[in-house]
Scaffold this motif. Structure first.
Motif, PDB file in Angstrom:
ATOM      1  N   PHE A 175       0.794  -1.149  -0.072  1.00 29.91           N
ATOM      2  CA  PHE A 175       0.036   0.036  -0.112  1.00 29.91           C
ATOM      3  C   PHE A 175       1.038   1.232  -0.005  1.00 29.91           C
ATOM      4  N   PRO A 185      -2.213  -2.838  -7.415  1.00 31.01           N
ATOM      5  CA  PRO A 185      -2.965  -2.071  -6.767  1.00 31.01           C
ATOM      6  C   PRO A 185      -4.334  -1.654  -7.798  1.00 31.01           C
ATOM      7  N   ALA A 227      -5.700   4.541  -4.555  1.00 31.09           N
ATOM      8  CA  ALA A 227      -5.280   2.935  -4.452  1.00 31.09           C
ATOM      9  C   ALA A 227      -6.258   2.577  -3.415  1.00 31.09           C
ATOM     10  N   MET A 233      -5.584  -4.285  -3.312  1.00 34.45           N
ATOM     11  CA  MET A 233      -4.656  -4.927  -4.274  1.00 34.45           C
ATOM     12  C   MET A 233      -4.991  -6.371  -4.742  1.00 34.45           C
TER      13      MET A 233
END
Lengths: 349, 349
Positions: free
Chosen positions: B277, B304, B311, B314
DNA sequence: TCTTCGCACTCGCTTGCCCGGAGTGCTAAA
DNA sequence: TTTAGCACTCCGGGCAAGCGAGTGCGAAGA
């Protein structure tokens, strides 16, 4: 005569029981000598040999190959489960541990279902799965239609287990927030406490029209209820697949693949337990009884859990045919019992 | 000089690339002869041998045992992925197929996430998993407090992706349905459109008190929002574990067990992608970079997917280190793109 | 008639062995 | 610096032998 079990005389029955028991314990084909040495049968291995030959002729035992010991067939296991094995009960401490571990889950439907599947998988040392309560058997608690704009809104429906499902709707005619509140109240007044499956489209339409709405709103309400009914339909929590790897029967990787595939297709998993809903008691399916060649050397133990009197879902254990049936039945029943109790914690009153 | 890649001269780099490429394709340790025969390197196998010895000394290649071919090390794969391989693009028809298959899912957050994981698992022929949008990054859309009795109610919170979370609350003082509607409206007016993580406890308390409610209601509102924030936290859809069985590196059953265990502990799965992330681009973790001895011969490709600029989740592919990195990156990116698009369908405007 | 004993036979599994193939490293020559 | 040649290593498959567990059957015993 009194001494017969399932067409087998007492001694045959005892030998069959011992063979199954021993095979479950060791996983090795069991031969006549080993059997007489380990268990006090009161007869010689030769006699046992003769009896085993008879049992094989009767379809209860199988021989992987000449000069190997015998292994139970589906029918052998079946007889064992139905008539020969002695049922097990969980000890008080085991019950307590199950209850304690179930307490770890928060009072949310999904959590307690998942927790019970994890718990059962671990205790049983096999793949365990638990179906969420069929939403058809849940009852309706609250509806709330939320105004977003003149011609759109969100419908939220809460079931007795606190499961909310929501759906967006669009209308052809303008509505006010008050309109929606009025309809929400009417729905709540009419249907509160009813089983979801009894909230049929006709009655929904009637109530909606009584409040002065048109077909567009009828459609919105219907969609919302349909969503609530089918939402969690085949929802299944599974756990413990890794235990299957410990079983010698899974050294063959192809069998594993079937299982993993089935695990991911919840549909198939659901079908396995679907007909267990017909009978309210525990059920055991052995080998080919599962109806699939891929699963032919597995067995499935299924136990219902209840809300009040109604069976609302199933706990299952899937493992090698060579599983300790009595023990697993006891574990599944114990877990089902605790799950049933906890179900009351999530009930929206 | 210009001809160096990562400290390797051009020829070494090319040989490394070829070894990795060939090993990925065949799964067999690759030797100098086989390499010169299959690829036109312009030098003899003896030269390749020397270069390979250098590459091994440099830590890029490894030898399973003397007199076997070479196999890439973590560092070898790393260099290959970073500097040597040529990126792939999906063909127009593949893109179309992904888009088509994603259309099969209904416009519900869970469904499209699960569908994308299934799709990616199948296309990539590996284990794929997709995290649901972090609910922290979702924004708040609607709150509705529903009156059940003088001192109890249900709080329902709908996020931008149409995820509703509900919580029961009990109060110490009587309230009327109108009170609750008033508070709902105030909450909606104040917070509508904000990110959930920005609906902090202080502002919630302020609004609640402004409407004339006491601490009990403040607690109820806080609990409701906390529930919405954390609800789907580590929610992950995984799919395609059965493909791993096809890989020769999983003939050893113990490795499979680690994977199955990880699959069931969503926490671990989530940790694997958690640090992705931080970086907004695709990331590849190879072997020991995954930080666990159990996973040392696996690799993870993570891409992502976005909602707008953010974002929010995932897509990952977990498979043997010997995976077609370029291809899988392309597949994951393509799926992420389509998933991002479909996210707009579930947005509650 | 049922049980037991003894014995020959079967068959899978393990062990040891051999051999071929693929690959390496080293040396010497181009 | 590259290449050719060569001796060496090691894995893996194939094969045979031996072992062990088990069977089935005929004959003897209760």
């Amino acid at each position: 005569m009194e001494n017969e079990v399932d067409g087998l005389d007492k001694r045959k029955a005892y030998i069959l029981a011992t063979v199954v028991y021993e095979y479950i314990a060791t996983g090795e084909p069991v031969g006549s000598q080993a059997l007489t040495q380990k268990y006090n049968l009161g007869v010689s291995s030769a006699t046992v040999r003769n009896e085993m030959a008879d049992l094989e002729a009767g379809g209860y035992l199988e021989q992987p190959h000449t000069s190997a010991g015998r292994v139970p067939s589906d029918a052998g296991y079946r007889t064992y489960v139905d008539a020969l094995m002695s049922p097990e009960e969980l000890g008080a401490d085991e019950r307590r541990r199950i209850r304690d571990e179930m307490r770890d889950a928060r009072a949310q439907l999904d959590e307690i279902v998942e927790q019970s599947s994890r718990l059962l998988g671990r205790l049983a040392g096999n793949l365990a799965f638990v179906t969420k309560p069929q939403s058809e058997t849940q009852s309706f608690r609250y509806a709330q239609l939320i105004w977003i704009g003149e011609r759109s809104g969100i419908a939220i429906i809460v079931t007795s287990f606190g499961v909310a499902s929501q759906s967006l709707f669009e209308l052809r005619n303008d509505v006010t927030p008050d309109d929606l509140t009025r309809l929400s109240n009417a729905l709540n007044a009419t249907f509160a406490g009813r089983l979801l499956r009894d909230c049929d489209d006709r009655s929904l339409a009637a109530v909606t029209k009584q409040c002065g709405f048109g077909d567009d709103m009828v459609g919105a309400v219907r969609t919302a209820f349909t969503g609530a009914r089918t939402q969690e339909q085949p929802g299944i929590a599974a756990s413990g697949a890794q235990h299957l790897l410990d079983q010698p029967e899974f050294r063959d990787v192809r069998k594993l693949r079937s299982i993993l595939r089935i695990l991911e297709e919840q549909r198939t998993l659901y079908d396995l337990v679907a007909d267990a809903f017909d009978s309210p008691a525990a059920s055991v399916k052995i080998g080919h009884e599962l109806g699939s060649e891929e699963l032919a050397d597995l067995s499935l133990v299924t136990v219902p859990y209840r809300f009040g009197e109604r069976a609302v879902g199933m706990l299952s254990i899937l493992g090698p045919r060579r599983m300790p049936y009595a023990r697993l039945l006891a574990l599944a029943s114990g877990t089902a019992e605790t799950l049933s109790e906890r179900l009351h914690d999530v009930e929206v009153r």
